[in-house]
Design a protein around this motif. Structure first.
Motif, PDB file in Angstrom:
ATOM      1  N   GLN A 196      -4.628  12.330  -0.122  1.00 46.00           N
ATOM      2  CA  GLN A 196      -5.079  10.938  -0.264  1.00 46.00           C
ATOM      3  C   GLN A 196      -3.882   9.984  -0.353  1.00 46.00           C
ATOM      4  OE1 GLN A 196      -7.055  11.539  -4.266  1.00 46.00           O
ATOM      5  NE2 GLN A 196      -6.140   9.532  -4.653  1.00 46.00           N
ATOM      6  N   PHE A 197      -2.737  10.499  -0.819  1.00 50.10           N
ATOM      7  CA  PHE A 197      -1.512   9.672  -0.858  1.00 50.10           C
ATOM      8  C   PHE A 197      -0.691   9.844   0.426  1.00 50.10           C
ATOM      9  CE2 PHE A 197      -2.306  10.869  -5.383  1.00 50.10           C
ATOM     10  CZ  PHE A 197      -2.721   9.623  -5.817  1.00 50.10           C
ATOM     11  N   THR A 198      -0.482  11.110   0.806  1.00 53.03           N
ATOM     12  CA  THR A 198       0.402  11.371   1.957  1.00 53.03           C
ATOM     13  C   THR A 198      -0.155  10.753   3.242  1.00 53.03           C
ATOM     14  OG1 THR A 198      -0.645  13.518   2.253  1.00 53.03           O
ATOM     15  CG2 THR A 198       1.410  13.502   1.038  1.00 53.03           C
ATOM     16  N   ASP A 199      -1.474  10.662   3.349  1.00 49.87           N
ATOM     17  CA  ASP A 199      -2.093  10.051   4.539  1.00 49.87           C
ATOM     18  C   ASP A 199      -1.644   8.611   4.738  1.00 49.87           C
ATOM     19  OD1 ASP A 199      -3.388  12.355   5.028  1.00 49.87           O
ATOM     20  OD2 ASP A 199      -5.389  11.687   4.368  1.00 49.87           O
ATOM     21  N   ASN A 226      -3.974  24.285  -7.493  1.00 44.69           N
ATOM     22  CA  ASN A 226      -4.627  24.111  -6.192  1.00 44.69           C
ATOM     23  C   ASN A 226      -5.564  22.910  -6.159  1.00 44.69           C
ATOM     24  OD1 ASN A 226      -3.297  26.220  -5.012  1.00 44.69           O
ATOM     25  ND2 ASN A 226      -4.849  27.734  -5.586  1.00 44.69           N
ATOM     26  N   SER A 227      -6.250  22.672  -7.285  1.00 41.32           N
ATOM     27  CA  SER A 227      -7.158  21.522  -7.274  1.00 41.32           C
ATOM     28  C   SER A 227      -6.366  20.216  -7.248  1.00 41.32           C
ATOM     29  CB  SER A 227      -8.134  21.576  -8.453  1.00 41.32           C
ATOM     30  OG  SER A 227      -7.463  21.294  -9.638  1.00 41.32           O
ATOM     31  N   HIS A 228      -5.208  20.187  -7.921  1.00 42.59           N
ATOM     32  CA  HIS A 228      -4.343  18.998  -7.852  1.00 42.59           C
ATOM     33  C   HIS A 228      -3.774  18.819  -6.443  1.00 42.59           C
ATOM     34  CE1 HIS A 228      -4.105  17.307 -11.832  1.00 42.59           C
ATOM     35  NE2 HIS A 228      -4.007  18.510 -12.366  1.00 42.59           N
ATOM     36  N   LEU A 229      -3.453  19.968  -5.846  1.00 39.42           N
ATOM     37  CA  LEU A 229      -2.839  19.936  -4.522  1.00 39.42           C
ATOM     38  C   LEU A 229      -3.768  19.276  -3.488  1.00 39.42           C
ATOM     39  CD1 LEU A 229      -0.156  20.978  -3.373  1.00 39.42           C
ATOM     40  CD2 LEU A 229      -1.346  23.053  -2.662  1.00 39.42           C
ATOM     41  N   LYS A 230      -5.072  19.494  -3.697  1.00 40.56           N
ATOM     42  CA  LYS A 230      -6.056  18.906  -2.764  1.00 40.56           C
ATOM     43  C   LYS A 230      -5.995  17.382  -2.775  1.00 40.56           C
ATOM     44  CE  LYS A 230      -9.289  22.695  -2.887  1.00 40.56           C
ATOM     45  NZ  LYS A 230     -10.086  23.232  -4.002  1.00 40.56           N
ATOM     46  N   ASN A 231      -5.589  16.822  -3.948  1.00 40.55           N
ATOM     47  CA  ASN A 231      -5.542  15.351  -4.058  1.00 40.55           C
ATOM     48  C   ASN A 231      -4.337  14.745  -3.343  1.00 40.55           C
ATOM     49  OD1 ASN A 231      -7.782  15.346  -5.688  1.00 40.55           O
ATOM     50  ND2 ASN A 231      -6.577  15.596  -7.569  1.00 40.55           N
ATOM     51  N   GLU A 287       0.817  -1.218   0.000  1.00 39.89           N
ATOM     52  CA  GLU A 287       0.000   0.000   0.000  1.00 39.89           C
ATOM     53  C   GLU A 287       0.852   1.270   0.000  1.00 39.89           C
ATOM     54  OE1 GLU A 287      -2.281   0.914   3.438  1.00 39.89           O
ATOM     55  OE2 GLU A 287      -4.041   1.509   2.277  1.00 39.89           O
ATOM     56  N   ILE A 288       1.945   1.232   0.755  1.00 40.13           N
ATOM     57  CA  ILE A 288       2.812   2.424   0.835  1.00 40.13           C
ATOM     58  C   ILE A 288       3.453   2.716  -0.531  1.00 40.13           C
ATOM     59  CG2 ILE A 288       4.845   3.439   1.956  1.00 40.13           C
ATOM     60  CD1 ILE A 288       4.219   1.694   4.399  1.00 40.13           C
ATOM     61  N   ALA A 289       3.898   1.651  -1.202  1.00 41.27           N
ATOM     62  CA  ALA A 289       4.515   1.825  -2.519  1.00 41.27           C
ATOM     63  C   ALA A 289       3.504   2.390  -3.512  1.00 41.27           C
ATOM     64  CB  ALA A 289       5.062   0.495  -3.026  1.00 41.27           C
ATOM     65  N   ILE A 290       2.284   1.882  -3.466  1.00 36.48           N
ATOM     66  CA  ILE A 290       1.239   2.398  -4.371  1.00 36.48           C
ATOM     67  C   ILE A 290       1.013   3.891  -4.096  1.00 36.48           C
ATOM     68  CG2 ILE A 290      -1.217   2.264  -4.969  1.00 36.48           C
ATOM     69  CD1 ILE A 290      -0.996  -0.795  -4.327  1.00 36.48           C
ATOM     70  N   ALA A 291       0.961   4.231  -2.808  1.00 35.50           N
ATOM     71  CA  ALA A 291       0.757   5.636  -2.437  1.00 35.50           C
ATOM     72  C   ALA A 291       1.940   6.486  -2.895  1.00 35.50           C
ATOM     73  CB  ALA A 291       0.581   5.757  -0.932  1.00 35.50           C
ATOM     74  N   LEU A 292       3.165   5.959  -2.751  1.00 35.16           N
ATOM     75  CA  LEU A 292       4.366   6.706  -3.164  1.00 35.16           C
ATOM     76  C   LEU A 292       4.367   6.965  -4.669  1.00 35.16           C
ATOM     77  CD1 LEU A 292       7.284   5.170  -1.052  1.00 35.16           C
ATOM     78  CD2 LEU A 292       6.591   7.564  -1.076  1.00 35.16           C
ATOM     79  N   ILE A 293       3.981   5.950  -5.430  1.00 38.05           N
ATOM     80  CA  ILE A 293       3.962   6.109  -6.891  1.00 38.05           C
ATOM     81  C   ILE A 293       2.879   7.107  -7.300  1.00 38.05           C
ATOM     82  CG2 ILE A 293       3.362   4.918  -9.050  1.00 38.05           C
ATOM     83  CD1 ILE A 293       5.117   2.623  -8.098  1.00 38.05           C
TER      84      ILE A 293
END
Ligand SMILES: [Zn+2]
Length: 233
Positions: A167-170, A159-164, A3-9
């Motif tokens: 979901q990964f950094t969490d 800014n709209s991209h930044l909001k996404n 899961e961490i690798a998927i989030a990192l990518i």
């Protein structure tokens, strides 16, 4: 892939987009700050104008010097051929002065011609650049509007991209996140790479069996031997 690798990518892909948008945004901001180069062009035109005037003044000054010297020269000529000289010493002195003035006039003439050439060159450059400035000023009014629109669109998009991002950094632990940020910066946006058939796709070298085993035995991405990126399968 864990899961961490998927989030990192996912984060890496997003950060790449953000970084590109940021660069575009900064480039547009810089162009706007510089007024599209119009003020620089204006300065160049002013500089050419000053240079032309300076050379013109030099030409005028030399022309007035030549007129003075020529009148002095014709006075001496009158003296030489007017029959007023009565002794050899005076004749020699007048002749010497006459020749010296003649040489002087020639020298100033030569310099004046060079200065005149310079006037022509700078005048021509001044006319051309003034034309360019006129065109650029008109274009810039339109360009400026478009760039301002583009800048504001880019800003909103960023800014709209930044909001996404959350979901990964969490999903990424702090320690890995810190390494990710450092590696992303120092390796031009490459912080995690895949391993294909035992070969690191970042370094293109075969990984030691120990590294491959380490990858298999943990539930989070490990660093490549090079220390430049995380590895994932
Ligand atoms: Zn590597």
């Amino acid at each position: 892939m864990d899961e961490i690798a998927i989030a990192l990518i996912g984060l890496q892909d997003l950060d790449m987009i953000l970084s590109k948008k940021k660069n575009q945004y900064l480039k547009i901001s810089r162009t706007l700050d510089l007024g599209g180069g119009v003020s620089k062009l204006k300065n160049d035109v002013d500089k050419l104008k000053r240079e032309t005037l300076k050379s013109q003044l030099e030409v005028s000054k030399m022309e007035s010097d030549i007129t003075d010297l020529e009148s002095k020269s014709s006075e001496l000529q009158q003296k030489l051929y007017g029959g007023s000289i009565t002794n050899m010493r005076e004749l020699t002195a007048v002749e010497a002065e006459y020749n010296s003035i003649k040489n002087n006039v020639e020298e100033i003439n030569r310099k004046r011609n060079l200065a005149k050439d310079l006037v022509s060159t700078t005048t021509e450059a001044f006319i051309n650049l003034s034309e360019e400035l006129k065109i650029r000023e008109v274009e810039w009014i339109k360009d400026k509007k478009n760039l301002q629109k583009e800048k504001s669109k880019l800003g909103k998009n960023y800014n709209s991209h930044l909001k996404n991002r959350s979901q990964f950094t969490d999903k990424i632990p702090d320690k890995i996140m810190r390494d990710y940020i450092r590696l992303f910066k120092s390796n031009n946006g490459v912080a995690i790479v895949k391993v294909n058939k035992g070969i690191c796709q970042g370094c293109l070298v075969r990984l030691p069996i120990g590294d491959l085993n380490k990858m298999k035995s943990t539930d989070h991405p490990v660093l490549c031997n090079s220390g430049r990126h995380f590895l994932t399968d």
